[in-house]
Design a protein around this motif. Structure first.
Motif: not given
Length: 141
Positions: A41-47, A128-139
């Motif tokens: 990912p080149t930007a944060p993406v919700v996985l 990577v982090e948890e955000r609003n109940g989702n996994i978000v990864a990337g810069p």
């Protein structure tokens, strides 16, 4: 005429016939950066949902070339799922072991380390982090 021998018609045709085959072999091991999905990912993406990755487990997100694992303490780690040996996209996760389809390299999804050659370099770590109940990864995650 020069003193060099010239290639026969058969030699030239044989070389021309093998060129596309060699190109297919190289394409199969390429990193996939030719206009399709980026290598990472080149930007944060919700996985996906945070609940998709259980403690002590891992999840492979092939659409984004990312693997995410969750430690027993609940912490998340993410790595690129592009093999560091020849740039192939890894598409197989057995427990927490990633298996490359091209040459059989294996990686630990919990720490990115090489478990089986021919790869010698660990997987590239991602934020990577948890955000609003989702996994978000990337810069920026």
């Amino acid at each position: 005429m020069s003193g060099r021998p010239s290639a026969s018609r058969r030699t030239v045709l044989r070389g021309a016939a093998l060129t596309p085959v060699a190109g297919l072999g190289l394409a199969a091991c390429s990193g996939g950066s030719g206009g399709g999905t980026p290598a990472t990912p080149t930007a944060p993406v919700v996985l996906g949902a945070a609940s998709d990755v259980s403690k002590g487990g891992a999840e492979l997100y092939e659409d984004h070339n990312v693997v995410v694992s969750r430690g027993e303490d609940g912490s998340l780690k993410a790595f690129s799922s592009i093999c560091t040996h020849a740039g192939c996209a890894i598409n197989k996760l057995q427990g927490t072991t990633l298996v490359c389809p091209c040459h059989g390299s294996e990686f630990d999804a919990e720490n990115g380390k090489v478990l089986r050659a021919p790869a010698t370099v660990p997987l590239h770590p991602l934020s990577v982090e948890e955000r609003n109940g989702n996994i978000v990864a990337g810069p920026g995650a």
